[in-house]
Design a protein around this motif. Sequence first.
Motif, PDB file in Angstrom:
ATOM      1  N   SER A 160       0.841  -1.194   0.000  1.00 26.40           N
ATOM      2  CA  SER A 160       0.000   0.000   0.000  1.00 26.40           C
ATOM      3  C   SER A 160       0.875   1.242   0.000  1.00 26.40           C
ATOM      4  O   SER A 160       2.095   1.172   0.224  1.00 26.40           O
ATOM      5  CB  SER A 160      -0.889  -0.001   1.249  1.00 26.40           C
ATOM      6  OG  SER A 160      -0.069   0.089   2.421  1.00 26.40           O
ATOM      7  N   HIS A 162       0.828   3.459   2.243  1.00 28.11           N
ATOM      8  CA  HIS A 162       1.318   3.575   3.620  1.00 28.11           C
ATOM      9  C   HIS A 162       2.563   2.701   3.828  1.00 28.11           C
ATOM     10  O   HIS A 162       3.536   3.124   4.454  1.00 28.11           O
ATOM     11  CB  HIS A 162       0.222   3.148   4.603  1.00 28.11           C
ATOM     12  CG  HIS A 162       0.706   2.988   6.014  1.00 28.11           C
ATOM     13  ND1 HIS A 162       1.080   4.051   6.806  1.00 28.11           N
ATOM     14  CD2 HIS A 162       0.895   1.869   6.772  1.00 28.11           C
ATOM     15  CE1 HIS A 162       1.472   3.604   7.989  1.00 28.11           C
ATOM     16  NE2 HIS A 162       1.362   2.282   7.987  1.00 28.11           N
ATOM     17  N   GLU A 266       5.119  -4.830   5.563  1.00 27.05           N
ATOM     18  CA  GLU A 266       3.789  -5.224   5.093  1.00 27.05           C
ATOM     19  C   GLU A 266       3.943  -6.452   4.209  1.00 27.05           C
ATOM     20  O   GLU A 266       4.804  -6.477   3.337  1.00 27.05           O
ATOM     21  CB  GLU A 266       3.148  -4.078   4.304  1.00 27.05           C
ATOM     22  CG  GLU A 266       1.769  -4.366   3.775  1.00 27.05           C
ATOM     23  CD  GLU A 266       1.191  -3.189   2.971  1.00 27.05           C
ATOM     24  OE1 GLU A 266       0.151  -3.383   2.335  1.00 27.05           O
ATOM     25  OE2 GLU A 266       1.801  -2.088   2.983  1.00 27.05           O
ATOM     26  N   PRO A 268       1.543 -10.154   2.585  1.00 20.96           N
ATOM     27  CA  PRO A 268       0.367 -11.036   2.607  1.00 20.96           C
ATOM     28  C   PRO A 268       0.690 -12.366   3.266  1.00 20.96           C
ATOM     29  O   PRO A 268       1.807 -12.577   3.762  1.00 20.96           O
ATOM     30  CB  PRO A 268       0.039 -11.202   1.120  1.00 20.96           C
ATOM     31  CG  PRO A 268       1.359 -11.068   0.433  1.00 20.96           C
ATOM     32  CD  PRO A 268       2.145 -10.073   1.249  1.00 20.96           C
ATOM     33  N   ALA A 292      -1.024  -2.649  10.031  1.00 20.51           N
ATOM     34  CA  ALA A 292      -1.682  -2.131   8.833  1.00 20.51           C
ATOM     35  C   ALA A 292      -3.175  -2.422   8.900  1.00 20.51           C
ATOM     36  O   ALA A 292      -3.656  -3.134   9.791  1.00 20.51           O
ATOM     37  CB  ALA A 292      -1.061  -2.759   7.582  1.00 20.51           C
ATOM     38  N   ASP A 293      -3.898  -1.868   7.935  1.00 14.62           N
ATOM     39  CA  ASP A 293      -5.336  -2.065   7.818  1.00 14.62           C
ATOM     40  C   ASP A 293      -5.653  -3.558   7.790  1.00 14.62           C
ATOM     41  O   ASP A 293      -5.157  -4.295   6.932  1.00 14.62           O
ATOM     42  CB  ASP A 293      -5.796  -1.380   6.516  1.00 14.62           C
ATOM     43  CG  ASP A 293      -7.309  -1.449   6.326  1.00 14.62           C
ATOM     44  OD1 ASP A 293      -7.972  -2.187   7.068  1.00 14.62           O
ATOM     45  OD2 ASP A 293      -7.806  -0.766   5.412  1.00 14.62           O
ATOM     46  N   ARG A 296      -6.749  -5.213   4.468  1.00 11.68           N
ATOM     47  CA  ARG A 296      -5.872  -5.250   3.294  1.00 11.68           C
ATOM     48  C   ARG A 296      -5.262  -6.638   3.127  1.00 11.68           C
ATOM     49  O   ARG A 296      -4.632  -7.172   4.056  1.00 11.68           O
ATOM     50  CB  ARG A 296      -4.745  -4.220   3.414  1.00 11.68           C
ATOM     51  CG  ARG A 296      -5.192  -2.775   3.353  1.00 11.68           C
ATOM     52  CD  ARG A 296      -3.997  -1.873   3.055  1.00 11.68           C
ATOM     53  NE  ARG A 296      -3.508  -2.105   1.709  1.00 11.68           N
ATOM     54  CZ  ARG A 296      -3.944  -1.443   0.638  1.00 11.68           C
ATOM     55  NH1 ARG A 296      -4.881  -0.524   0.763  1.00 11.68           N
ATOM     56  NH2 ARG A 296      -3.450  -1.707  -0.549  1.00 11.68           N
ATOM     57  N   SER A 298      -2.762  -7.339   1.347  1.00 10.89           N
ATOM     58  CA  SER A 298      -1.299  -7.197   1.334  1.00 10.89           C
ATOM     59  C   SER A 298      -0.702  -7.161   2.725  1.00 10.89           C
ATOM     60  O   SER A 298       0.528  -7.214   2.871  1.00 10.89           O
ATOM     61  CB  SER A 298      -0.904  -5.922   0.575  1.00 10.89           C
ATOM     62  OG  SER A 298      -1.391  -4.766   1.245  1.00 10.89           O
ATOM     63  N   ALA A 299      -1.545  -7.059   3.760  1.00 13.61           N
ATOM     64  CA  ALA A 299      -1.032  -6.975   5.139  1.00 13.61           C
ATOM     65  C   ALA A 299      -1.518  -8.110   6.025  1.00 13.61           C
ATOM     66  O   ALA A 299      -1.250  -8.104   7.229  1.00 13.61           O
ATOM     67  CB  ALA A 299      -1.423  -5.633   5.757  1.00 13.61           C
TER      68      ALA A 299
END
Length: 404
Positions: A160, A162, A266, A268, A292-293, A296, A298-299
């Motif tokens: 992301s 971020h 970050e 997955p 992280a969110d 998401r 990816s996180a």
Amino acid sequence: MSWPAMGDLVRGVFPGAGGGVRSSRPEGWDRRRRLWWLLWSRCPGLGWRRLHALEEAFAGLAGAWSASARELAAVPGLGEGLAETVERFRHRWGPQPLEVFASCCGPGRTVLVPGDRAWPAGLRRLERPPLQLHWQGRGSLWPHLGRCRSVAVVGTRRPSLHGLSMARALGAALAAAGWPVLSGLAEGIDGAAHEGCLEACGAPVGVLGTPLERAYPRHHAALQARVGREGLLISELAGGDAVRAGSFAARNRLLVALAAAVVVVECPQASGALHSAELAWQMELPLWVVPADAARISALGSNRLLARGATPLLHPDDLIGQLGPGPLAGAADPLPAGGGAGAGAGGELAPELEALLGAVGGGASLEQLSQALYRSPAELLPALLELELAGRLQAEAGLCWRPR
């Protein structure tokens, strides 16, 4: 005689790392053993354990070269199938391979092998240590890597905004605090961490899953070249080696083994960064993770690391507060830009001069350089003068030099 001479087996073509690497072994034996190790390590199917088994069975790798196929097959871990592979490899190089192999490697190549004094201690903790480490850049960084005085920053290739921002900020903060920044030079988090480190005039260390001359991804070629000039590039793959599916996963173990701490920005659930985190836990290294969110993809992997007990990292200053100043805090840049004698387009030096500059490290005497690079003082002096004229070295009393 030009410096360095090509194909000179007795003198050797493989310099050690900077800082005046010394050896208590007889010089000729040490050089020949390094060449034998490097040659045998190119043989398909031979890893750390099998190479040591060959050494033990034949009182050295030189003896293994002249062993019969039956004797090879009797070595624990080899067997008839692998003995046939070894036979084909030996046939390709011939009965007296060292001089041919040495001349093929070319001048200015820099490589560490097990047994070299600069070989990082952390690599001994690995279940599968590398057989060799090819490198380019600031040889003066090896003592810090050898003592695990660097920080690895890893993460996904598709982060992301971020995550990218945090990786860049971490690279800059670590550089400002004097910490070499380790990463894999991959797209995404890796590249952002190195960019932040470079922007802060730090020391980036790129551990590659490709040979040094190959950039992956291709659009990172300029970034990789800059890391090789201002920091250090490391690969266990020799020039021309094939890049396999596991090459990038394999380099993760090197990142962790050289680090004092690992930061996952970050990633997955299916990610090489998770592999690095698992290795960090196995080696009992501090593991930091940027929250992280939770929604998401990816996180998902990095957030689960937090649930398992990794330390949350909310701001780069928190990391620096825990780590304290790094080994480069307050140090002058040992490789300032500059042109002059021996410099090519863009101020770049010839490979043999870069190798000499790396061997000087933070400072070295003529005797130390001669032992580290396996070159006579008479050969080294003209090259040292060339680096002085280029503004890269400063001569001091007692036939010593240090970077300017």
